[in-house]
Design a protein around this motif. Structure first.
Motif, PDB file in Angstrom:
ATOM      1  N   CYS A 153      -7.909  25.529 -32.989  1.00 56.07           N
ATOM      2  CA  CYS A 153      -8.732  26.389 -32.284  1.00 56.07           C
ATOM      3  C   CYS A 153      -9.464  27.737 -32.690  1.00 56.07           C
ATOM      4  O   CYS A 153      -8.020  28.618 -32.775  1.00 56.07           O
ATOM      5  CB  CYS A 153      -8.956  26.701 -31.208  1.00 56.07           C
ATOM      6  SG  CYS A 153     -10.286  26.239 -29.257  1.00 56.07           S
ATOM      7  N   CYS A 178      -8.476  27.974 -24.356  1.00 54.76           N
ATOM      8  CA  CYS A 178     -10.024  28.326 -24.437  1.00 54.76           C
ATOM      9  C   CYS A 178     -10.455  26.812 -22.672  1.00 54.76           C
ATOM     10  O   CYS A 178      -9.597  26.287 -23.065  1.00 54.76           O
ATOM     11  CB  CYS A 178     -10.653  28.036 -25.997  1.00 54.76           C
ATOM     12  SG  CYS A 178     -10.918  26.353 -26.402  1.00 54.76           S
ATOM     13  N   ASP A 217     -10.504  23.288 -24.141  1.00 52.32           N
ATOM     14  CA  ASP A 217      -8.739  22.979 -24.613  1.00 52.32           C
ATOM     15  C   ASP A 217      -8.416  22.972 -23.078  1.00 52.32           C
ATOM     16  O   ASP A 217      -7.086  21.670 -23.156  1.00 52.32           O
ATOM     17  CB  ASP A 217      -8.418  23.461 -25.952  1.00 52.32           C
ATOM     18  CG  ASP A 217      -8.740  23.240 -27.426  1.00 52.32           C
ATOM     19  OD1 ASP A 217      -9.581  22.104 -27.320  1.00 52.32           O
ATOM     20  OD2 ASP A 217      -9.105  24.121 -27.766  1.00 52.32           O
TER      21      ASP A 217
HETATM   22 ZN   LIG Z   1      -9.384  26.387 -27.858  1.00 52.89          ZN
END
Ligand SMILES: [Zn+2]
Length: 462
Positions: A367, A398, A401
């Motif tokens: 990510c 984030c 996620d």
């Molecule tokens: Zn993420």
């Protein structure tokens, strides 16, 4: 075609390709040219297979892929960039087969383009130009005109090189633009501002297209702040208010572009210092800077901001007196926070600064979301709230996620060196990377002394 049958056919194709690669491609000039042409056609047809593959993955519920979106499934699975994954998803939507609400098969959105691609007559560059044309097409253009334009561009693409198609498409766009008034929605679709990745020299490219209102705001601000003699970093005391004197104007050898740049910097700095931007995830909107004591003392090297930008240490020190930044200083070896500027009284704020500074961005492998976009995630699986929590149990993640953990059974835990491991649920474990080094690129270049496998074993036996 079941995916098993698909795999068999791909194996057969691979065998053919191996034969082809072993083949000598000699012959007359005309024969060699024929081979080049046929190969190009074949490769172009493969793009239709891309849509087929993406379409088949799109039918699977996204949780079963252990991902938050089809695009993230593609970039994780195929190790392609986020930009490429997004392009494939959108292109499959425009050019791949569709079905109606009741399940009846429908023609692709750009059906003539899709057909030309299927025949291998147009390539990726042609498709990019046609899709770009429709992305910018104003809302007032009616359905029939759109259909006619699509048919015309697809036909042109079959006979033109991409550069020539681009000129033709731009011309068609100008003709259609004249037929009506652009709406606010059309302008909104065209306006954007992006900041590119930081380059090796520290600069990042800013690109954009301003709607009339932003354009007017810019004009007003630049008239004052970008005038010769204003905000000149070469001056000992740059003029930030009032009129610059004749001396300051004469000394100013910057180009218009440089003056615009310095003006925008001064405006943004003043905005941050004003405190009027409110707060973001519990901290006043400001720059969070992290560095090590060694670098701070030597005055060399770089600090890292919560947005992932590397800032030369000389800039950090020069701005320190005037700026309202948060500064987190770490011990070089233990990664222990030694000093938290500004916010040390408030545990939750201090935690967030340390998280920004330590994790720098989302800790999920692959990510790229920077720290400012992330939430604090509790490695034990509780939602992290504002109450003081041991920083050793928090990781940045984030929002997408974070949802993955809640919905699809991923879990996180800390390695002994403080890095966060992401453990997929067993049925989704195909040996993915466990830690994210994207926000710490220096780690890519040194072997990871913390062997992940043995770390797992130790944890399992404890
Ligand atoms: Zn993420």
């Amino acid at each position: 075609m079941s995916s098993l049958a698909g795999s068999k056919r791909i194996a057969a194709l691979t065998a053919e390709l191996e034969g082809l690669l072993a083949e000598s491609l000699d012959g007359s000039a005309a024969e060699r040219a024929d081979t080049a042409f046929e190969w190009e056609t074949f490769k172009r047809r493969c793009a239709a297979m891309d849509h087929h593959v993406v379409g088949s993955l799109a039918e699977v519920p996204i949780e079963e892929l252990g991902e938050s979106s089809l695009a993230s499934a593609l970039w994780t699975l195929l190790r392609i960039s986020a930009a490429e994954a997004n392009r494939r998803v959108k292109e499959a939507r425009d050019l791949g087969p569709r079905s109606s609400m009741t399940g009846e098969p429908l023609e692709p959105m750009l059906r003539n383009t899709a057909a030309a691609q299927w025949r291998g007559e147009i390539g990726a560059e042609h498709v990019k130009t046609i899709r770009r044309f429709f992305k910018k097409l104003p809302g007032f253009v009616n359905h029939d005109t759109r259909e006619a334009a699509e048919a015309q561009l697809a036909e042109l693409a079959c006979g033109l090189r991409p550069e020539h198609l681009r000129v033709a498409a731009d011309h068609l766009a100008i003709l259609l633009d004249q037929d009506g008034e652009l709406t606010d929605a059309d302008l909104a679709k065209r306006s954007y501002l992006t900041k590119g990745k930081q380059q090796a020299d520290g600069t990042s490219e800013i690109r954009g297209c301003a709607d009339p209102e932003l354009g007017a705001l810019f004009d007003a601000v630049l008239a004052k702040w970008a005038a010769p003699g204003m905000c000149n970093p070469d001056d000992d005391n740059p003029c930030l208010d009032g009129e610059p004197g004749q001396d300051a104007r004469t000394r100013d050898v910057r180009t218009t572009g440089q003056r615009n740049h310095d003006a925008l910097k001064a405006v943004l700095r003043a905005m941050l210092a004003s405190g009027q931007l409110g707060s973001h995830k519990g901290l006043p909107v400001t720059i969070v800077i992290s560095t090590t004591l060694k670098e701070l003392e030597s005055g060399t090297g770089h600090a890292v901001t919560g947005g992932g930008t590397l800032l030369p240490m000389s800039d950090v020190i020069r701005q320190a007196s005037a700026a309202h930044h948060y500064l987190a200083v770490f011990d070089e070896h233990t990664q222990e926070p030694l000093y938290l500027g500004h916010a040390k009284r408030l545990a939750s704020k201090a935690q967030r600064i340390v998280l920004y500074a330590r994790d720098r961005g989302c800790t999920r492998p692959g990510c790229t979301a920077p720290g400012y976009w992330c939430e604090a995630h509790h490695d034990d699986g509780w939602a992290a709230n504002d109450s003081p929590t041991d920083i050793d149990k928090l990781s940045l993640a984030c929002p997408a996620d974070n949802k993955l953990i809640e919905k699809t059974g991923w879990s996180t835990r800390k390695r002994k060196d403080g890095r966060t491991q992401w453990i997929p649920p067993p049925k989704l474990d195909w040996g993915q990377a466990r830690v994210n080094n994207y926000h710490h690129p220096e780690r890519y270049l040194i072997p990871d002394s913390h062997d992940e496998k043995s770390d797992d074993d130790e944890d399992d036996s404890s």
